[in-house]
Design a protein around this motif. Structure first.
Motif, PDB file in Angstrom:
ATOM      1  N   ASP A 105       0.851  -1.190   0.000  1.00 43.16           N
ATOM      2  CA  ASP A 105       0.000   0.000   0.000  1.00 43.16           C
ATOM      3  C   ASP A 105       0.887   1.241   0.000  1.00 43.16           C
ATOM      4  O   ASP A 105       1.562   1.542   0.988  1.00 43.16           O
ATOM      5  N   SER A 107      -0.078   4.433  -0.440  1.00 37.36           N
ATOM      6  CA  SER A 107      -0.928   5.623  -0.329  1.00 37.36           C
ATOM      7  C   SER A 107      -0.411   6.638   0.682  1.00 37.36           C
ATOM      8  O   SER A 107      -0.969   7.725   0.802  1.00 37.36           O
ATOM      9  N   ASP A 144      -1.966   2.095  -5.248  1.00 37.48           N
ATOM     10  CA  ASP A 144      -1.936   3.543  -4.974  1.00 37.48           C
ATOM     11  C   ASP A 144      -0.625   4.177  -5.421  1.00 37.48           C
ATOM     12  O   ASP A 144      -0.139   5.124  -4.804  1.00 37.48           O
ATOM     13  N   SER A 173      -6.584   1.236  -5.186  1.00 36.31           N
ATOM     14  CA  SER A 173      -6.278   0.738  -3.845  1.00 36.31           C
ATOM     15  C   SER A 173      -6.594  -0.753  -3.781  1.00 36.31           C
ATOM     16  O   SER A 173      -7.224  -1.311  -4.691  1.00 36.31           O
ATOM     17  N   ARG A 221      -4.244   3.508   8.780  1.00 38.79           N
ATOM     18  CA  ARG A 221      -4.628   3.265   7.384  1.00 38.79           C
ATOM     19  C   ARG A 221      -5.533   2.033   7.289  1.00 38.79           C
ATOM     20  O   ARG A 221      -6.545   2.049   6.578  1.00 38.79           O
TER      21      ARG A 221
END
Length: 332
Positions: A105, A107, A144, A173, A221
């Motif tokens: 991830d 992000s 992401d 995502s 998150r």
């Protein structure tokens, strides 16, 4: 004559009406081809395509295996770099359909400095390198990851061949790709320890390098995504070791976490995985007498892996307890 004209006009209008109706039917049919599908339909379609591609991939791998066996019988030294690269490519292609799915991830890069971005790019390179060397590689996703972002540019600059990596690189995502109930977000702040690596789950690592030590970013998150969380079973298998600096940390780089998961998925032993890949400079060692912890989960995983191997006709190399591994570049 005056009586026949209206009939001719009427027939002509009827023909025009039929043509217009036919055009309308064709337009509806054409429009139906582009009708949007639901996420469930798309997910089922992708699953079917993966199953079909997996069969083709297994056939290709079997051909490659027979070719390799013939080369070994003819000349044991025939395993050239070209042959090894071909084997690696086939394994990575197969992993796209049969490997454990793991997302990184990405992000959270907006809260990272340029130096931290560069370190994360290096960790992604080492993570991919470990996957290439694996007997049973994972199916990797970088989620992401924006093409106009700093991390993307740094990966292209630092990592040779990054755009050709056999992994999925997407701006979506993990929730856009997989159902939330299948996702397990790995964070050191989770309450529950990870017992096994389930091929039906999707594991997520938080792509984060944080030199300022901001607390619980990956857990926040995971909470934002409303997905299940777990941590590596460090407390269950390791104890603190006295050192001059009295330093103890469970925070690992993403490639270090990946190496531990990869070895556990191959051996079914958390003891071996942690002993091999947990950095010694973190101040923890394997606790004595803990190799029997979580036995049911470990045995179940080994049996599931064995059944999958027999079904596919692939028997992997198994590392023995205590086998040494290359030093991790991120280890202190």
């Amino acid at each position: 004559m005056y009586e026949t004209e209206p009939d001719g006009v009427s027939e002509l209008m009827d023909l025009l009406h039929i043509d217009l109706e036919a055009d309308g039917v064709e337009e509806k049919a054409a429009g139906g081809d582009h009708a949007p599908c639901s996420k469930n339909v798309l997910r089922k379609q992708r699953h079917w395509e993966r199953q079909l591609a997996a069969k083709k991939s297994r056939r290709r791998e079997e051909k490659q295996r027979r070719r390799l066996n013939r080369a070994q019988e003819a000349d044991p030294a025939a395993l050239t770099k070209r042959v090894m690269k071909a084997i690696t490519r086939e394994r990575l292609k197969e992993a796209r359909f049969t490997g454990v799915r793991l997302c990184v991830d990405l992000s959270m890069t907006d809260c990272m400095s340029d130096k931290e971005i560069s370190r994360l790019a290096g960790q992604l390179r080492r993570l991919y390198g470990s996957n290439k060397k694996a007997t049973r590689p994972f199916h990797l996703f970088l989620t992401d990851l924006r093409e106009d972002g700093r991390l993307y540019r740094e990966c292209v600059r630092m990592n040779d061949g990054f755009l050709g990596y056999t992994m999925e690189i997407t701006e979506e995502s993990c929730l856009d790709l997989f159902p939330s109930e299948t996702i397990v977000y790995l964070t050191p702040d989770a309450q529950e320890a990870l017992e096994t690596v389930d091929p039906d789950k999707v594991y997520v690592l938080g792509g984060l390098v944080d030199e300022s030590i901001q607390k619980k970013l990956s857990l926040s998150r995971a909470t934002e995504l409303s997905v299940h969380t777990a941590r590596l079973p460090i407390d269950e298998y390791m104890v603190k070791k006295n050192n001059a600096k009295n330093f103890h940390s469970k925070i690992l780089a993403i490639n270090q976490v990946f190496d531990i998961l990869l070895m556990f998925s191959e051996t079914g032993s958390w003891t071996q995985a942690l002993q091999t890949w947990f950095p010694g400079g973190k101040g923890y060692v394997i606790s004595p007498g803990n190799s029997t912890r979580l036995p049911d989960a470990t045995q179940t995983q080994m049996e599931k892996q064995r059944m999958n191997e027999l079904a596919s006709g692939f028997i992997p190399e198994v590392r023995t307890e205590g086998q040494s591994a290359a030093e991790n570049p991120d280890a202190p």
